[in-house]
Scaffold this motif. Sequence first.
Motif, PDB file in Angstrom:
ATOM      1  N   PRO A 186       0.805  -1.227   0.000  1.00 39.83           N
ATOM      2  CA  PRO A 186       0.000   0.000   0.000  1.00 39.83           C
ATOM      3  C   PRO A 186       0.837   1.277   0.000  1.00 39.83           C
ATOM      4  O   PRO A 186       0.399   2.313  -0.513  1.00 39.83           O
ATOM      5  N   LEU A 187       2.033   1.209   0.541  1.00 41.25           N
ATOM      6  CA  LEU A 187       2.912   2.377   0.555  1.00 41.25           C
ATOM      7  C   LEU A 187       3.339   2.755  -0.856  1.00 41.25           C
ATOM      8  O   LEU A 187       3.266   3.929  -1.254  1.00 41.25           O
ATOM      9  N   TRP A 188       3.737   1.776  -1.637  1.00 37.90           N
ATOM     10  CA  TRP A 188       4.148   2.050  -3.019  1.00 37.90           C
ATOM     11  C   TRP A 188       2.947   2.340  -3.909  1.00 37.90           C
ATOM     12  O   TRP A 188       3.073   3.067  -4.908  1.00 37.90           O
ATOM     13  N   SER A 189       1.779   1.804  -3.546  1.00 35.18           N
ATOM     14  CA  SER A 189       0.570   2.156  -4.287  1.00 35.18           C
ATOM     15  C   SER A 189       0.227   3.637  -4.101  1.00 35.18           C
ATOM     16  O   SER A 189      -0.181   4.324  -5.047  1.00 35.18           O
ATOM     17  N   ALA A 190       0.422   4.134  -2.877  1.00 32.70           N
ATOM     18  CA  ALA A 190       0.181   5.559  -2.633  1.00 32.70           C
ATOM     19  C   ALA A 190       1.169   6.418  -3.398  1.00 32.70           C
ATOM     20  O   ALA A 190       0.799   7.449  -3.986  1.00 32.70           O
ATOM     21  N   LEU A 191       2.430   5.999  -3.426  1.00 31.56           N
ATOM     22  CA  LEU A 191       3.425   6.743  -4.199  1.00 31.56           C
ATOM     23  C   LEU A 191       3.124   6.686  -5.691  1.00 31.56           C
ATOM     24  O   LEU A 191       3.305   7.664  -6.421  1.00 31.56           O
ATOM     25  N   LEU A 192       2.651   5.536  -6.133  1.00 24.95           N
ATOM     26  CA  LEU A 192       2.343   5.371  -7.555  1.00 24.95           C
ATOM     27  C   LEU A 192       1.202   6.283  -7.970  1.00 24.95           C
ATOM     28  O   LEU A 192       1.255   6.944  -9.016  1.00 24.95           O
ATOM     29  N   SER A 193       0.138   6.319  -7.166  1.00 26.25           N
ATOM     30  CA  SER A 193      -1.001   7.182  -7.503  1.00 26.25           C
ATOM     31  C   SER A 193      -0.660   8.662  -7.341  1.00 26.25           C
ATOM     32  O   SER A 193      -1.265   9.507  -7.995  1.00 26.25           O
ATOM     33  N   ARG A 194       0.312   8.976  -6.497  1.00 23.17           N
ATOM     34  CA  ARG A 194       0.689  10.381  -6.302  1.00 23.17           C
ATOM     35  C   ARG A 194       1.648  10.878  -7.388  1.00 23.17           C
ATOM     36  O   ARG A 194       1.466  11.968  -7.946  1.00 23.17           O
ATOM     37  N   ASP A 195       2.657  10.094  -7.743  1.00 21.10           N
ATOM     38  CA  ASP A 195       3.664  10.534  -8.709  1.00 21.10           C
ATOM     39  C   ASP A 195       3.252  10.299 -10.148  1.00 21.10           C
ATOM     40  O   ASP A 195       3.689  11.032 -11.043  1.00 21.10           O
ATOM     41  N   PHE A 196       2.432   9.279 -10.386  1.00 21.63           N
ATOM     42  CA  PHE A 196       1.966   8.983 -11.749  1.00 21.63           C
ATOM     43  C   PHE A 196       0.449   8.838 -11.738  1.00 21.63           C
ATOM     44  O   PHE A 196      -0.089   7.744 -11.931  1.00 21.63           O
ATOM     45  N   PRO A 197      -0.279   9.932 -11.502  1.00 25.74           N
ATOM     46  CA  PRO A 197      -1.745   9.811 -11.364  1.00 25.74           C
ATOM     47  C   PRO A 197      -2.447   9.413 -12.652  1.00 25.74           C
ATOM     48  O   PRO A 197      -3.421   8.678 -12.625  1.00 25.74           O
ATOM     49  N   SER A 198      -1.938   9.887 -13.806  1.00 27.65           N
ATOM     50  CA  SER A 198      -2.617   9.570 -15.059  1.00 27.65           C
ATOM     51  C   SER A 198      -2.318   8.172 -15.551  1.00 27.65           C
ATOM     52  O   SER A 198      -2.970   7.675 -16.468  1.00 27.65           O
ATOM     53  N   GLN A 199      -1.313   7.511 -14.970  1.00 23.52           N
ATOM     54  CA  GLN A 199      -0.915   6.188 -15.444  1.00 23.52           C
ATOM     55  C   GLN A 199      -1.186   5.089 -14.428  1.00 23.52           C
ATOM     56  O   GLN A 199      -0.949   3.923 -14.701  1.00 23.52           O
ATOM     57  N   SER A 200      -1.653   5.476 -13.247  1.00 26.47           N
ATOM     58  CA  SER A 200      -1.802   4.468 -12.197  1.00 26.47           C
ATOM     59  C   SER A 200      -3.199   3.865 -12.128  1.00 26.47           C
ATOM     60  O   SER A 200      -3.443   3.002 -11.307  1.00 26.47           O
ATOM     61  N   GLN A 201      -4.139   4.345 -12.977  1.00 25.45           N
ATOM     62  CA  GLN A 201      -5.480   3.798 -12.951  1.00 25.45           C
ATOM     63  C   GLN A 201      -5.532   2.527 -13.779  1.00 25.45           C
ATOM     64  O   GLN A 201      -5.308   2.550 -14.991  1.00 25.45           O
ATOM     65  N   PRO A 202      -5.782   1.367 -13.223  1.00 21.97           N
ATOM     66  CA  PRO A 202      -5.817   0.115 -14.001  1.00 21.97           C
ATOM     67  C   PRO A 202      -7.087   0.043 -14.837  1.00 21.97           C
ATOM     68  O   PRO A 202      -8.146   0.536 -14.451  1.00 21.97           O
ATOM     69  N   SER A 203      -6.975  -0.573 -15.988  1.00 29.07           N
ATOM     70  CA  SER A 203      -8.133  -0.761 -16.862  1.00 29.07           C
ATOM     71  C   SER A 203      -8.991  -1.914 -16.355  1.00 29.07           C
ATOM     72  O   SER A 203      -8.583  -2.712 -15.516  1.00 29.07           O
ATOM     73  N   SER A 204     -10.195  -2.021 -16.902  1.00 28.35           N
ATOM     74  CA  SER A 204     -11.131  -3.058 -16.448  1.00 28.35           C
ATOM     75  C   SER A 204     -10.638  -4.453 -16.813  1.00 28.35           C
ATOM     76  O   SER A 204     -10.810  -5.406 -16.072  1.00 28.35           O
ATOM     77  N   SER A 205      -9.994  -4.563 -17.993  1.00 28.07           N
ATOM     78  CA  SER A 205      -9.493  -5.869 -18.400  1.00 28.07           C
ATOM     79  C   SER A 205      -8.286  -6.291 -17.580  1.00 28.07           C
ATOM     80  O   SER A 205      -8.130  -7.453 -17.221  1.00 28.07           O
ATOM     81  N   SER A 206      -7.417  -5.295 -17.283  1.00 25.46           N
ATOM     82  CA  SER A 206      -6.219  -5.639 -16.516  1.00 25.46           C
ATOM     83  C   SER A 206      -6.520  -5.829 -15.040  1.00 25.46           C
ATOM     84  O   SER A 206      -5.746  -6.468 -14.326  1.00 25.46           O
ATOM     85  N   SER A 207      -7.640  -5.254 -14.542  1.00 22.64           N
ATOM     86  CA  SER A 207      -7.963  -5.424 -13.124  1.00 22.64           C
ATOM     87  C   SER A 207      -8.371  -6.850 -12.804  1.00 22.64           C
ATOM     88  O   SER A 207      -8.245  -7.294 -11.669  1.00 22.64           O
ATOM     89  N   GLN A 208      -8.867  -7.558 -13.831  1.00 21.63           N
ATOM     90  CA  GLN A 208      -9.248  -8.940 -13.611  1.00 21.63           C
ATOM     91  C   GLN A 208      -8.023  -9.850 -13.547  1.00 21.63           C
ATOM     92  O   GLN A 208      -8.084 -10.926 -12.991  1.00 21.63           O
TER      93      GLN A 208
END
Length: 237
Positions: free
Chosen positions: A47-69
Amino acid sequence: MSASDLPDELWARVLELGAASAALGFRDLCCLAIASRRLRRLSLHPPLWSALLSRDFPSQSQPSSSSSQQQQPDPKSLYRTKFERHKLRMAEARRRAVYEAEGRVVACRRRLTELEESMCAEGDRMKATAQELDSLERVRRASVALNVWQPQVVHGRQKQLVQQCTVPVDSRLSALHMELKVCKQQIATYKNAYNKEKLKLNEYEEALRRAKYHPMQNSSHTSPPGNEPQAKRKRLK
Protein backbone atom coordinates in the motif's frame (compact mmCIF):
# COMPACT_ATOMS: atom_id res chain seq x y z
CA MET A 1 9.48 4.07 25.27
CA SER A 2 11.69 4.34 22.13
CA ALA A 3 10.76 4.37 18.47
CA SER A 4 11.86 0.76 18.12
CA ASP A 5 9.13 -0.26 20.56
CA LEU A 6 6.34 0.95 18.24
CA PRO A 7 4.42 -1.84 16.48
CA ASP A 8 4.78 -2.42 12.76
CA GLU A 9 1.18 -1.37 12.11
CA LEU A 10 1.87 2.08 13.54
CA TRP A 11 5.10 2.45 11.58
CA ALA A 12 3.32 1.40 8.38
CA ARG A 13 0.57 3.94 9.05
CA VAL A 14 3.14 6.70 9.58
CA LEU A 15 4.86 5.84 6.33
CA GLU A 16 1.56 5.73 4.45
CA LEU A 17 0.58 9.17 5.77
CA GLY A 18 3.98 10.52 4.77
CA ALA A 19 3.63 9.13 1.25
CA ALA A 20 0.08 10.46 0.91
CA SER A 21 1.05 13.97 2.10
CA ALA A 22 4.11 14.21 -0.21
CA ALA A 23 6.39 14.37 2.83
CA LEU A 24 7.89 11.00 1.91
CA GLY A 25 9.23 10.18 -1.53
CA PHE A 26 10.69 7.12 -3.18
CA ARG A 27 14.23 8.30 -2.36
CA ASP A 28 13.29 8.53 1.31
CA LEU A 29 11.92 4.99 1.19
CA CYS A 30 15.12 3.75 -0.41
CA CYS A 31 17.14 5.43 2.33
CA LEU A 32 14.91 3.87 4.99
CA ALA A 33 15.34 0.45 3.38
CA ILE A 34 19.08 0.47 4.04
CA ALA A 35 18.76 1.78 7.60
CA SER A 36 17.66 -1.48 9.22
CA ARG A 37 16.04 -4.79 8.44
CA ARG A 38 12.79 -3.77 10.05
CA LEU A 39 12.55 -0.55 8.03
CA ARG A 40 13.44 -2.45 4.89
CA ARG A 41 10.57 -4.83 5.50
CA LEU A 42 8.22 -1.92 6.20
CA SER A 43 9.38 0.02 3.13
CA LEU A 44 8.32 -2.91 0.93
CA HIS A 45 4.70 -2.60 2.12
CA PRO A 46 2.54 -2.66 -1.09
CA PRO A 47 0.00 0.00 0.00
CA LEU A 48 2.91 2.38 0.56
CA TRP A 49 4.15 2.05 -3.02
CA SER A 50 0.57 2.16 -4.29
CA ALA A 51 0.18 5.56 -2.63
CA LEU A 52 3.42 6.74 -4.20
CA LEU A 53 2.34 5.37 -7.55
CA SER A 54 -1.00 7.18 -7.50
CA ARG A 55 0.69 10.38 -6.30
CA ASP A 56 3.66 10.53 -8.71
CA PHE A 57 1.97 8.98 -11.75
CA PRO A 58 -1.74 9.81 -11.36
CA SER A 59 -2.62 9.57 -15.06
CA GLN A 60 -0.91 6.19 -15.44
CA SER A 61 -1.80 4.47 -12.20
CA GLN A 62 -5.48 3.80 -12.95
CA PRO A 63 -5.82 0.11 -14.00
CA SER A 64 -8.13 -0.76 -16.86
CA SER A 65 -11.13 -3.06 -16.45
CA SER A 66 -9.49 -5.87 -18.40
CA SER A 67 -6.22 -5.64 -16.52
CA SER A 68 -7.96 -5.42 -13.12
CA GLN A 69 -9.25 -8.94 -13.61
CA GLN A 70 -5.72 -10.21 -14.13
CA GLN A 71 -3.03 -10.42 -11.49
CA GLN A 72 -1.63 -6.96 -10.76
CA PRO A 73 2.17 -6.59 -10.57
CA ASP A 74 3.96 -5.58 -7.43
CA PRO A 75 3.43 -1.81 -6.82
CA LYS A 76 7.13 -1.27 -6.24
CA SER A 77 8.05 -3.03 -9.48
CA LEU A 78 5.38 -1.07 -11.31
CA TYR A 79 6.67 2.16 -9.80
CA ARG A 80 10.20 1.28 -10.85
CA THR A 81 9.07 0.56 -14.41
CA LYS A 82 7.14 3.82 -14.69
CA PHE A 83 10.01 5.75 -13.11
CA GLU A 84 12.51 4.31 -15.61
CA ARG A 85 10.21 5.25 -18.49
CA HIS A 86 9.79 8.73 -17.05
CA LYS A 87 13.57 9.04 -16.70
CA LEU A 88 14.03 8.02 -20.33
CA ARG A 89 11.45 10.57 -21.45
CA MET A 90 13.18 13.28 -19.42
CA ALA A 91 16.55 12.32 -20.88
CA GLU A 92 15.08 12.44 -24.39
CA ALA A 93 13.53 15.84 -23.70
CA ARG A 94 16.89 17.05 -22.37
CA ARG A 95 18.66 15.81 -25.51
CA ARG A 96 16.10 17.58 -27.69
CA ALA A 97 16.62 20.79 -25.72
CA VAL A 98 20.39 20.45 -26.19
CA TYR A 99 19.99 19.86 -29.94
CA GLU A 100 17.68 22.87 -30.27
CA ALA A 101 20.08 25.07 -28.30
CA GLU A 102 23.00 23.87 -30.42
CA GLY A 103 21.01 24.64 -33.59
CA ARG A 104 20.33 28.18 -32.38
CA VAL A 105 24.01 28.70 -31.57
CA VAL A 106 25.11 27.40 -34.98
CA ALA A 107 22.55 29.58 -36.81
CA CYS A 108 23.61 32.62 -34.81
CA ARG A 109 27.29 32.02 -35.56
CA ARG A 110 26.48 31.59 -39.24
CA ARG A 111 24.61 34.89 -39.18
CA LEU A 112 27.59 36.57 -37.50
CA THR A 113 29.91 35.22 -40.20
CA GLU A 114 27.61 36.57 -42.93
CA LEU A 115 27.53 39.97 -41.25
CA GLU A 116 31.32 40.02 -40.97
CA GLU A 117 31.65 39.20 -44.67
CA SER A 118 29.10 41.90 -45.55
CA MET A 119 30.98 44.46 -43.45
CA CYS A 120 34.27 43.51 -45.10
CA ALA A 121 32.75 43.78 -48.58
CA GLU A 122 31.17 47.13 -47.74
CA GLY A 123 34.47 48.33 -46.26
CA ASP A 124 36.31 47.41 -49.47
CA ARG A 125 33.66 49.21 -51.48
CA MET A 126 33.97 52.31 -49.30
CA LYS A 127 37.77 52.19 -49.59
CA ALA A 128 37.59 52.01 -53.40
CA THR A 129 35.05 54.84 -53.44
CA ALA A 130 37.27 56.98 -51.22
CA GLN A 131 40.29 56.35 -53.50
CA GLU A 132 38.32 57.29 -56.60
CA LEU A 133 36.96 60.35 -54.82
CA ASP A 134 40.48 61.44 -53.88
CA SER A 135 41.64 61.04 -57.50
CA LEU A 136 38.73 63.11 -58.83
CA GLU A 137 39.37 65.76 -56.21
CA ARG A 138 42.93 66.07 -57.52
CA VAL A 139 41.58 66.34 -61.07
CA ARG A 140 39.14 69.05 -60.02
CA ARG A 141 41.86 71.00 -58.26
CA ALA A 142 44.11 70.62 -61.31
CA SER A 143 41.38 71.90 -63.64
CA VAL A 144 40.92 74.96 -61.43
CA ALA A 145 44.68 75.54 -61.27
CA LEU A 146 44.95 75.61 -65.07
CA ASN A 147 43.36 79.07 -65.03
CA VAL A 148 46.14 80.39 -62.78
CA TRP A 149 49.69 81.07 -63.98
CA GLN A 150 52.11 78.36 -62.99
CA PRO A 151 55.50 77.12 -64.13
CA GLN A 152 55.46 75.18 -67.35
CA VAL A 153 56.36 71.86 -65.74
CA VAL A 154 53.59 72.08 -63.13
CA HIS A 155 51.12 73.32 -65.74
CA GLY A 156 51.93 70.40 -68.04
CA ARG A 157 51.40 67.84 -65.25
CA GLN A 158 48.05 69.29 -64.28
CA LYS A 159 46.94 69.47 -67.91
CA GLN A 160 47.91 65.83 -68.42
CA LEU A 161 45.99 64.86 -65.25
CA VAL A 162 42.87 66.63 -66.49
CA GLN A 163 43.11 65.08 -69.96
CA GLN A 164 43.40 61.55 -68.51
CA CYS A 165 40.03 61.92 -66.79
CA THR A 166 37.27 60.65 -69.11
CA VAL A 167 34.23 61.22 -66.86
CA PRO A 168 32.39 64.42 -65.92
CA VAL A 169 34.13 65.47 -62.72
CA ASP A 170 31.35 67.38 -60.98
CA SER A 171 28.58 64.81 -61.53
CA ARG A 172 30.90 61.93 -60.66
CA LEU A 173 32.04 63.68 -57.48
CA SER A 174 28.43 64.12 -56.40
CA ALA A 175 27.68 60.45 -57.08
CA LEU A 176 30.79 59.35 -55.16
CA HIS A 177 29.89 61.50 -52.16
CA MET A 178 26.44 59.92 -52.13
CA GLU A 179 27.89 56.42 -52.50
CA LEU A 180 30.35 57.04 -49.67
CA LYS A 181 27.51 58.19 -47.44
CA VAL A 182 25.46 55.09 -48.31
CA CYS A 183 28.47 52.84 -47.52
CA LYS A 184 28.90 54.42 -44.09
CA GLN A 185 25.20 54.01 -43.32
CA GLN A 186 25.28 50.39 -44.49
CA ILE A 187 28.33 49.61 -42.35
CA ALA A 188 26.65 51.22 -39.35
CA THR A 189 23.56 49.06 -39.97
CA TYR A 190 25.71 45.93 -40.22
CA LYS A 191 27.55 46.81 -37.00
CA ASN A 192 24.27 47.35 -35.16
CA ALA A 193 22.93 44.00 -36.39
CA TYR A 194 26.26 42.35 -35.50
CA ASN A 195 26.15 43.65 -31.92
CA LYS A 196 22.56 42.47 -31.48
CA GLU A 197 23.44 39.07 -32.93
CA LYS A 198 26.44 38.87 -30.60
CA LEU A 199 24.16 39.43 -27.61
CA LYS A 200 21.85 36.70 -28.92
CA LEU A 201 24.83 34.37 -29.27
CA ASN A 202 25.81 34.95 -25.65
CA GLU A 203 22.24 34.17 -24.54
CA TYR A 204 22.06 31.04 -26.71
CA GLU A 205 25.45 29.79 -25.46
CA GLU A 206 24.34 30.33 -21.86
CA ALA A 207 21.11 28.45 -22.59
CA LEU A 208 23.17 25.66 -24.17
CA ARG A 209 25.37 25.43 -21.07
CA ARG A 210 22.28 25.22 -18.87
CA ALA A 211 20.78 22.53 -21.11
CA LYS A 212 23.99 20.49 -21.06
CA TYR A 213 24.51 20.84 -17.33
CA HIS A 214 23.84 17.74 -15.28
CA PRO A 215 24.62 17.78 -11.54
CA MET A 216 25.73 14.15 -11.43
CA GLN A 217 27.87 14.33 -14.56
CA ASN A 218 29.46 17.69 -13.70
CA SER A 219 30.12 17.07 -10.01
CA SER A 220 33.55 15.61 -10.73
CA HIS A 221 34.52 18.73 -12.70
CA THR A 222 33.24 21.23 -10.14
CA SER A 223 34.74 19.66 -7.01
CA PRO A 224 38.22 21.02 -6.26
CA PRO A 225 41.02 18.48 -6.36
CA GLY A 226 42.16 19.39 -2.85
CA ASN A 227 39.03 18.00 -1.20
CA GLU A 228 39.90 14.36 -1.81
CA PRO A 229 42.93 14.22 0.51
CA GLN A 230 40.92 16.01 3.20
CA ALA A 231 38.16 13.43 2.89
CA LYS A 232 40.74 10.64 3.20
CA ARG A 233 42.25 12.25 6.27
CA LYS A 234 38.81 12.55 7.85
CA ARG A 235 38.15 8.86 7.23
CA LEU A 236 41.50 7.95 8.75
CA LYS A 237 40.70 9.94 11.87
